[in-house]
Design a protein around this motif. Structure first.
Motif, PDB file in Angstrom:
ATOM      1  N   ILE A  44       0.846  -1.199   0.000  1.00 58.93           N
ATOM      2  CA  ILE A  44       0.000   0.000   0.000  1.00 58.93           C
ATOM      3  C   ILE A  44       0.880   1.246   0.000  1.00 58.93           C
ATOM      4  O   ILE A  44       0.611   2.209  -0.732  1.00 58.93           O
ATOM      5  N   TYR A  45       1.951   1.233   0.803  1.00 59.57           N
ATOM      6  CA  TYR A  45       2.888   2.365   0.791  1.00 59.57           C
ATOM      7  C   TYR A  45       3.504   2.526  -0.598  1.00 59.57           C
ATOM      8  O   TYR A  45       3.647   3.650  -1.093  1.00 59.57           O
ATOM      9  N   GLN A  46       3.876   1.426  -1.242  1.00 60.09           N
ATOM     10  CA  GLN A  46       4.426   1.510  -2.596  1.00 60.09           C
ATOM     11  C   GLN A  46       3.424   2.150  -3.545  1.00 60.09           C
ATOM     12  O   GLN A  46       3.783   2.981  -4.393  1.00 60.09           O
ATOM     13  N   HIS A  47       2.156   1.788  -3.400  1.00 61.50           N
ATOM     14  CA  HIS A  47       1.088   2.374  -4.227  1.00 61.50           C
ATOM     15  C   HIS A  47       0.995   3.879  -3.983  1.00 61.50           C
ATOM     16  O   HIS A  47       0.840   4.669  -4.925  1.00 61.50           O
ATOM     17  N   ILE A  48       1.118   4.298  -2.726  1.00 60.75           N
ATOM     18  CA  ILE A  48       1.031   5.722  -2.386  1.00 60.75           C
ATOM     19  C   ILE A  48       2.200   6.483  -3.003  1.00 60.75           C
ATOM     20  O   ILE A  48       2.025   7.563  -3.573  1.00 60.75           O
ATOM     21  N   TRP A  49       3.409   5.918  -2.934  1.00 60.58           N
ATOM     22  CA  TRP A  49       4.572   6.610  -3.487  1.00 60.58           C
ATOM     23  C   TRP A  49       4.514   6.652  -5.019  1.00 60.58           C
ATOM     24  O   TRP A  49       4.947   7.631  -5.630  1.00 60.58           O
ATOM     25  N   GLU A  50       3.984   5.597  -5.646  1.00 59.98           N
ATOM     26  CA  GLU A  50       3.792   5.619  -7.102  1.00 59.98           C
ATOM     27  C   GLU A  50       2.811   6.720  -7.476  1.00 59.98           C
ATOM     28  O   GLU A  50       3.011   7.443  -8.454  1.00 59.98           O
ATOM     29  N   ASP A  51       1.753   6.866  -6.677  1.00 60.07           N
ATOM     30  CA  ASP A  51       0.757   7.907  -6.912  1.00 60.07           C
ATOM     31  C   ASP A  51       1.392   9.284  -6.768  1.00 60.07           C
ATOM     32  O   ASP A  51       1.117  10.196  -7.553  1.00 60.07           O
TER      33      ASP A  51
ATOM     34  N   GLY B  97       1.995  12.568  -9.508  1.00 61.66           N
ATOM     35  CA  GLY B  97       1.373  13.856  -9.203  1.00 61.66           C
ATOM     36  C   GLY B  97       0.099  13.729  -8.386  1.00 61.66           C
ATOM     37  O   GLY B  97      -0.667  14.688  -8.278  1.00 61.66           O
ATOM     38  N   GLY B  98      -0.145  12.586  -7.793  1.00 62.04           N
ATOM     39  CA  GLY B  98      -1.345  12.377  -6.996  1.00 62.04           C
ATOM     40  C   GLY B  98      -1.222  12.965  -5.598  1.00 62.04           C
ATOM     41  O   GLY B  98      -0.193  13.517  -5.212  1.00 62.04           O
ATOM     42  N   PHE B  99      -2.305  12.836  -4.827  1.00 62.01           N
ATOM     43  CA  PHE B  99      -2.342  13.449  -3.509  1.00 62.01           C
ATOM     44  C   PHE B  99      -2.606  12.453  -2.387  1.00 62.01           C
ATOM     45  O   PHE B  99      -2.944  12.856  -1.279  1.00 62.01           O
ATOM     46  N   LEU B 100      -2.451  11.155  -2.645  1.00 67.11           N
ATOM     47  CA  LEU B 100      -2.699  10.175  -1.594  1.00 67.11           C
ATOM     48  C   LEU B 100      -1.730  10.342  -0.427  1.00 67.11           C
ATOM     49  O   LEU B 100      -2.096  10.123   0.727  1.00 67.11           O
ATOM     50  N   HIS B 101      -0.486  10.737  -0.724  1.00 69.69           N
ATOM     51  CA  HIS B 101       0.505  10.889   0.342  1.00 69.69           C
ATOM     52  C   HIS B 101       0.133  11.984   1.326  1.00 69.69           C
ATOM     53  O   HIS B 101       0.570  11.980   2.468  1.00 69.69           O
ATOM     54  N   LYS B 102      -0.699  12.935   0.907  1.00 68.97           N
ATOM     55  CA  LYS B 102      -1.127  14.024   1.793  1.00 68.97           C
ATOM     56  C   LYS B 102      -2.083  13.526   2.872  1.00 68.97           C
ATOM     57  O   LYS B 102      -2.313  14.215   3.860  1.00 68.97           O
TER      58      LYS B 102
END
Length: 160
Positions: free
Chosen positions: A111-118, A122-127
């Motif tokens: 899931i963390y890998q998915h967040i960093w790929e996002d 240019g995604g905002f999941l990490h926020k």
């Protein structure tokens, strides 16, 4: 160990050139004779029917690379994970909730890998993470500078 090593392939190559039977080669490397037969027929040079170590090792590695892998992180699971991240759940909490609700899920690390790929796209999941995607201090990685008094004198070095 089920797979043949490069050293075992070398032994097969040398012994087959000398003229040993497949049974003798199998006894020498501790495998079944059908394994040796399959290895030679699968990995020999098709032009001259010669078994070479470098070619057989290359063919083996190529087969492993091209083998279809099961995709565990499906679109349905991604949608489920994205929904929970939007609600500001941590990846560990998402895995725990999925386990409690008997929902298929991937590991927290995936899931963390998915967040960093996002984030890279240019995604905002990490926020939505607790640290908002910022780096945090890793424990034990380097010397800790907190609580250190500048220009201090060691007790053992002070005159008495």
């Amino acid at each position: 160990m089920k797979h043949l090593t490069e050293a075992q392939r070398y032994t097969i190559s040398v012994m087959s050139k000398i003229g040993y039977s497949k049974s003798d080669i199998a006894k020498a490397i501790g495998k079944h004779k059908s394994t040796i037969s399959r290895e030679i027929s699968r990995n020999c040079d098709k032009r001259n029917n010669e078994y070479r170590v470098d070619l057989s090792q290359y063919k083996c590695l190529q087969r492993h690379k091209e083998k279809p892998k099961k995709i565990y992180f499906t679109e349905a699971i991604k949608a489920h994970v994205n929904q929970w991240i939007e609600e500001e759940y941590s990846p560990e909490q998402i895995v725990g909730r999925a386990k409690n609700d008997n929902i298929e899920c991937v590991s927290a690390e995936r899931i963390y890998q998915h967040i960093w790929e996002d984030k890279k796209r240019g995604g905002f999941l990490h926020k939505k993470l607790r640290h908002k995607g910022r780096k945090y201090r890793k424990r034990g990685a380097s010397r800790d500078k907190r609580g250190i008094i500048k220009n201090r004198t060691d007790i053992s070095l002070r005159p008495q």
